[in-house]
Design a protein around this motif. Structure first.
Motif, short mmCIF file in Angstrom:
data_model
loop_
_atom_site.label_atom_id
_atom_site.label_comp_id
_atom_site.label_asym_id
_atom_site.label_seq_id
_atom_site.Cartn_x
_atom_site.Cartn_y
_atom_site.Cartn_z
N ASP A 67 0.81 -1.21 0.00
CA ASP A 67 0.00 0.00 0.00
C ASP A 67 0.85 1.27 0.00
O ASP A 67 0.46 2.29 -0.58
CB ASP A 67 -0.94 0.03 1.21
N ARG A 71 2.46 2.01 -3.97
CA ARG A 71 1.34 2.84 -4.41
C ARG A 71 1.63 4.33 -4.28
O ARG A 71 1.06 5.13 -5.00
CB ARG A 71 0.07 2.53 -3.58
N THR A 72 2.54 4.70 -3.36
CA THR A 72 2.75 6.13 -3.11
C THR A 72 4.12 6.63 -3.52
O THR A 72 4.32 7.85 -3.59
CB THR A 72 2.53 6.45 -1.61
N VAL A 170 -2.04 9.44 -14.14
CA VAL A 170 -1.29 9.14 -12.93
C VAL A 170 0.05 9.87 -13.04
O VAL A 170 0.53 10.14 -14.15
CB VAL A 170 -1.07 7.63 -12.71
N VAL A 182 3.97 7.08 -10.24
CA VAL A 182 3.31 6.75 -8.97
C VAL A 182 1.99 6.11 -9.36
O VAL A 182 1.11 6.78 -9.91
CB VAL A 182 3.08 8.00 -8.10
N ASP A 184 -1.01 5.63 -8.78
CA ASP A 184 -2.21 6.03 -8.05
C ASP A 184 -2.74 7.29 -8.71
O ASP A 184 -2.01 8.29 -8.80
CB ASP A 184 -1.86 6.27 -6.58
N GLY A 187 -2.24 10.20 -6.69
CA GLY A 187 -0.91 10.29 -6.11
C GLY A 187 -0.20 11.59 -6.44
O GLY A 187 -0.57 12.33 -7.35
N ILE A 188 0.86 11.85 -5.68
CA ILE A 188 1.70 13.03 -5.87
C ILE A 188 3.15 12.56 -6.00
O ILE A 188 3.59 11.70 -5.24
CB ILE A 188 1.57 14.01 -4.69
N MET A 189 3.87 13.11 -6.97
CA MET A 189 5.27 12.73 -7.15
C MET A 189 6.18 13.92 -6.87
O MET A 189 6.02 14.97 -7.49
CB MET A 189 5.52 12.22 -8.56
N HIS A 194 12.62 12.41 -3.70
CA HIS A 194 12.80 10.96 -3.63
C HIS A 194 14.23 10.56 -4.00
O HIS A 194 14.85 9.74 -3.31
CB HIS A 194 11.82 10.27 -4.57
#
Length: 404
Positions: A67, A71-72, A170, A182, A184, A187-189, A194
């Protein structure tokens, strides 16, 4: 013409600067590996690390990993070289949601749920280049930006706003020759955050100029992290790989560099033992390489067949339907492109040899080990040695990411 000449000169200077950085990084790694090879030592953590066996077997933890991690976070869906031209596409289903990535006429890669906004049918099942995306159910058609541009039987949908029926996007970005998504729709990238200080290391790989050579999929009955662990240490070379890597490389000798949750490890071959007593000026030139771990699930290995002619191996490990199943997408690329038919053959041979070792040795032992851990007594802990520093870094990063 002046602008074009300036752009060419800038590109040439950029290539020269990258080549200089790669050479400096390669020599630094070479020095460190020679020191360890001469002593029979390796980079080490401060102490061993104990973890409960449940990190591999617990269903609730597994659900939390899928999850959050799958997913994130930004995941590698492929290399830019996998879809270089407008209309090219990638299918990315491994993280769970069906994802379609397409390259637009503007050169930008965009990702969408691989789902028609009419009644949810799967849109694309092949990666054939096309200027439009047509649903195989009712022929609703979308352009490469995801806009609904073709609606057969439009009279039956007079009150439908076409803009609202665009494909569901997405997050998707390209960086350093890699395509990240990402998986989702909400979602936010934040890719810069990262990658952090690992970004300049990825740049050294020059993946933007790689060419795909061979790809396949390796499945195994083990936990995805147990399989991931096999890429991070050379402590097992002499025993598990006695007739393969153990013949060519030193056991339990390596250098490690951490970049937040990511890392790079480099394992010297046996020729390094002879360099310790030589003057550095007499050492052979070493190409930049090593095992690069991109959190949470990607391994990028750059190796050389001979100086100036090498290969890149991309492993992306994905959890299956439960804690004891795994699928690895494995692709080999030619850095800088395929130089000759012989080079292609050598890259293909590197794929075949590596796939055999991974499947019959690493993943076999991982599957057996995972089954054993499912029957371990309550409270049993595994121990990661100080010499397994890369594994310690990875497990700590996973713990932190999922809040444990």
């Amino acid at each position: 013409m002046a602008d074009i000449d300036a752009a060419i000169e800038t590109a040439a200077e950029g290539n020269k600067a990258l080549a200089t950085r790669r050479a400096a990084a390669a020599r630094d790694l070479q020095r460190r590996m020679v020191r360890h090879a001469g002593k029979g030592s390796t980079d080490m953590a401060a102490a061993p690390l104990r973890r409960p066996a449940s990190i591999y077997t617990d269903a609730d933890r597994f659900a939390r990993e899928t999850d959050i991690l799958f997913r994130t976070l930004p995941l590698v869906a492929g290399l830019s070289a996998d879809m270089p031209e407008p209309g090219d596409r990638l299918i990315f289903d491994d993280a769970g949601p069906p994802i379609l990535i397409v390259r637009g006429k503007d050169g930008r890669a965009r990702a969408f749920l691989n789902m028609c906004t009419h009644r949810g049918s799967r849109l694309v099942s092949t990666c054939d280049r096309a200027a439009r995306i047509a649903c195989p159910f009712h022929a609703w058609t979308f352009d490469l930006k995801g806009r609904l541009v073709g609606l057969p039987g439009a009279a039956g949908f007079e009150d439908v706003d076409r803009d609202e029926r665009a494909l569901i996007a997405v997050p998707c970005e390209e960086r350093h020759g890699l395509i990240f998504v990402v998986p989702d729709a909400g979602g936010i990238m934040d890719l810069d955050a990262h990658l952090g200080d690992f970004a300049p290391v990825l740049e050294l790989l020059d993946l933007g100029h790689a060419a795909p050579v061979k790809a396949g999929r390796i499945e195994a009955s083990t936990n995805w992290k147990f399989a991931l662990d096999t890429y991070g240490e050379s402590y097992h070379f002499r025993t598990l790989h006695a007739s393969t890597i153990g013949q060519t490389h030193l056991t339990d000798v390596g250098v490690f560099d951490a970049y937040g949750p990511h890392h790079r490890v480099s394992f010297p071959d046996k020729s390094f033992t002879g360099l310790a007593d030589m003057d550095e000026a007499d050492w052979p030139v070493m190409d930049y390489g090593g095992v690069h771990y991109l959190f949470p699930n990607t391994i990028i290995f750059m190796g050389s067949i001979e100086p100036g002619k090498g290969f890149v191996q991309l492993f992306r490990l994905f959890p299956g339907d439960d804690a004891g199943t795994l699928a690895t997408e494995f692709t080999v690329y030619a850095p800088g492109g395929v130089r000759s038919d012989a080079h292609r053959t050598e890259c293909e041979a590197a794929y075949d040899a590596t796939a055999t070792v991974v499947e019959t040795e690493d993943y076999r032992i991982a599957a057996d080990g995972w089954r054993s851990l499912t029957h371990a007594p309550s409270g049993f802990e595994i121990v990661l040695g100080a010499n397994e520093i890369a594994l310690q870094n990875t497990h700590r990063a996973i713990d932190a990411a999922i809040g444990l």
